[in-house]
Design an enzyme around this catalytic site. Structure first.
Site, PDB file in Angstrom:
ATOM      1  N   GLU A 176       0.822  -1.210   0.000  1.00  0.00           N
ATOM      2  CA  GLU A 176       0.000   0.000   0.000  1.00  0.00           C
ATOM      3  C   GLU A 176       0.855   1.259   0.000  1.00  0.00           C
ATOM      4  O   GLU A 176       2.060   1.213   0.232  1.00  0.00           O
ATOM      5  CB  GLU A 176      -0.919   0.025   1.220  1.00  0.00           C
ATOM      6  CG  GLU A 176      -0.304  -0.479   2.522  1.00  0.00           C
ATOM      7  CD  GLU A 176       0.980   0.224   2.956  1.00  0.00           C
ATOM      8  OE1 GLU A 176       1.005   1.467   2.912  1.00  0.00           O
ATOM      9  OE2 GLU A 176       1.947  -0.440   3.338  1.00  0.00           O
ATOM     10  N   GLU A 319       4.544  -0.515   1.238  1.00  0.00           N
ATOM     11  CA  GLU A 319       4.508  -0.659  -0.221  1.00  0.00           C
ATOM     12  C   GLU A 319       4.378  -2.113  -0.676  1.00  0.00           C
ATOM     13  O   GLU A 319       4.139  -2.379  -1.834  1.00  0.00           O
ATOM     14  CB  GLU A 319       5.765  -0.082  -0.894  1.00  0.00           C
ATOM     15  CG  GLU A 319       6.045   1.367  -0.625  1.00  0.00           C
ATOM     16  CD  GLU A 319       7.325   1.843  -1.291  1.00  0.00           C
ATOM     17  OE1 GLU A 319       7.950   1.052  -2.051  1.00  0.00           O
ATOM     18  OE2 GLU A 319       7.715   3.003  -1.060  1.00  0.00           O
TER      19      GLU A 319
END
Length: 350
Positions: A176, A319
């Site tokens: 994310e 991420e």
């Protein structure tokens, strides 16, 4: 009614294939090594067998889905970085210059960057536009989003998981990007686990002591203002969560529904994993923990899920970087299962 039926169908998770697990364990025991000598690598093969139904699973095609969204709670000064960094990082993903894209390129994984709720427009080339709204509302003053918006974000993730399965992806990771999302993730973690906010809240992007206290106070206030129902994961996601967290929850549910194993990353993707497991307990069998991050809530969530991290490297980047970093361990596990000799091949039967 249609929405309810869709969600009900998504939560119908197939049971693991016990026969394939047993065959995989027997195969690993016959390899030219002491019993259990490959440790967690053996368990990876056995668990993958249970998910896929293949005694020696094929995981050649891997992908990492990076869901992006902005957070209204950044208005409260809970991050060391300005909210605009979310959009800047989406551009960085598009150019292949972020940590997760660099690692994915190195380890041969495909990347899908999905904007489910950033304030950025227009979007860079290659980013999937699945925007539900332009960032969440400030959860310290009211619900971050509506239940309807949460369900829409959930469906974005579930639809991508199905698409990946149909397109031949065999091992998935979730990650994310969203400035402020460790605040939202810690709030959802408090709702789902019942643990104190102080015990769960970390420094995120690198807050100093004053910033950490402010972050804890904002989370506490957000929970008091919204009073999310601990028995209803969707209520927690809607009131104090984020669009990218809801999308990851949907992706994990969809992946488990279609027997696609998922490697979770750090705090934020793991809180999405716990939300998915609370919605459908069978999801847990499809999950692997890549690493244990430096965020205090992450260890609590992993313990709640009963997942053992493969890596401890003190990471807290997000991420999906930690999940992709674990991919070579999966390759190593499957390669040993495929290529090592058995004792019977050496003439040592029984």
């Amino acid at each position: 009614m249609e929405k309810d039926q869709w969600l009900k169908g998504l939560m119908e998770i197939p049971v693991t294939d016990e026969k394939a697990e047993k065959e995989a364990r027997n195969h690993m025991d016959q390899l030219t090594k002491p019993l259990g000598a490959l440790g967690d690598l053996e368990e990876i093969v056995i668990r993958l067998a249970g998910i896929t139904g293949e005694t020696v699973p094929d995981i050649e095609r891997k992908g990492v889905a990076v869901f992006c969204g902005d957070h209204g709670v950044t208005e409260e000064g809970v991050s060391a970085y300005p909210a605009e960094v979310t959009g800047l990082m989406i551009g960085n993903f598009s150019r292949g210059k972020a940590a997760v894209t660099v690692l994915a390129r190195r380890f041969g994984a495909e990347v899908s960057v999905v904007d489910v709720g950033s304030r950025l427009e227009p979007l860079p080339e290659g980013v999937l536009d699945r925007k539900v709204r332009f960032g969440t509302a400030n959860m310290a003053r009211g619900p971050a989003m509506t239940r309807e918006e949460t369900l829409k974000a959930l469906r974005v993730g579930a639809d991508l998981a199905l698409q990946w399965k149909e397109n031949g992806i065999q091992l998935a990771a979730v990650g994310e990007m969203g400035i402020g999302n460790t605040t939202s993730a810690s709030a959802v973690a408090a709702v789902l686990t019942g643990k104190p906010v102080r015990e769960l809240t970390g420094r995120g992007t690198g807050l100093d002591d004053d910033g950490l206290e402010r972050k804890r106070e904002v989370i506490t206030r957000s929970l008091e203002v919204n009073r999310p129902d601990p028995a209803d994961p969707l209520d927690g996601l809607a009131k104090v969560g984020g669009l990218e967290i809801a999308a990851m929850t949907g992706f994990i549910l969809g992946a488990a529904r279609h027997r696609l194993p998922v490697v979770v990353d750090g705090l934020i993707s793991t809180v999405a994993a716990l939300a998915a497991v609370r919605l459908a307990p069978g999801v847990r069998a499809c999950l692997f923990a890549s690493h244990r991050s430096a965020e205090p809530a992450h260890g609590v969530l992993l313990e709640d899920l009963g997942l053992k991290p493969l890596i401890t490297a003190g990471m807290r980047l997000g991420e999906g970087s930690g999940a992709v970093l674990a991919f070579p361990l999966f390759d190593g596990a499957v390669t040993t299962a495929k290529e090592m000799a058995t004792f019977s091949e050496l003439g040592l039967n029984g």
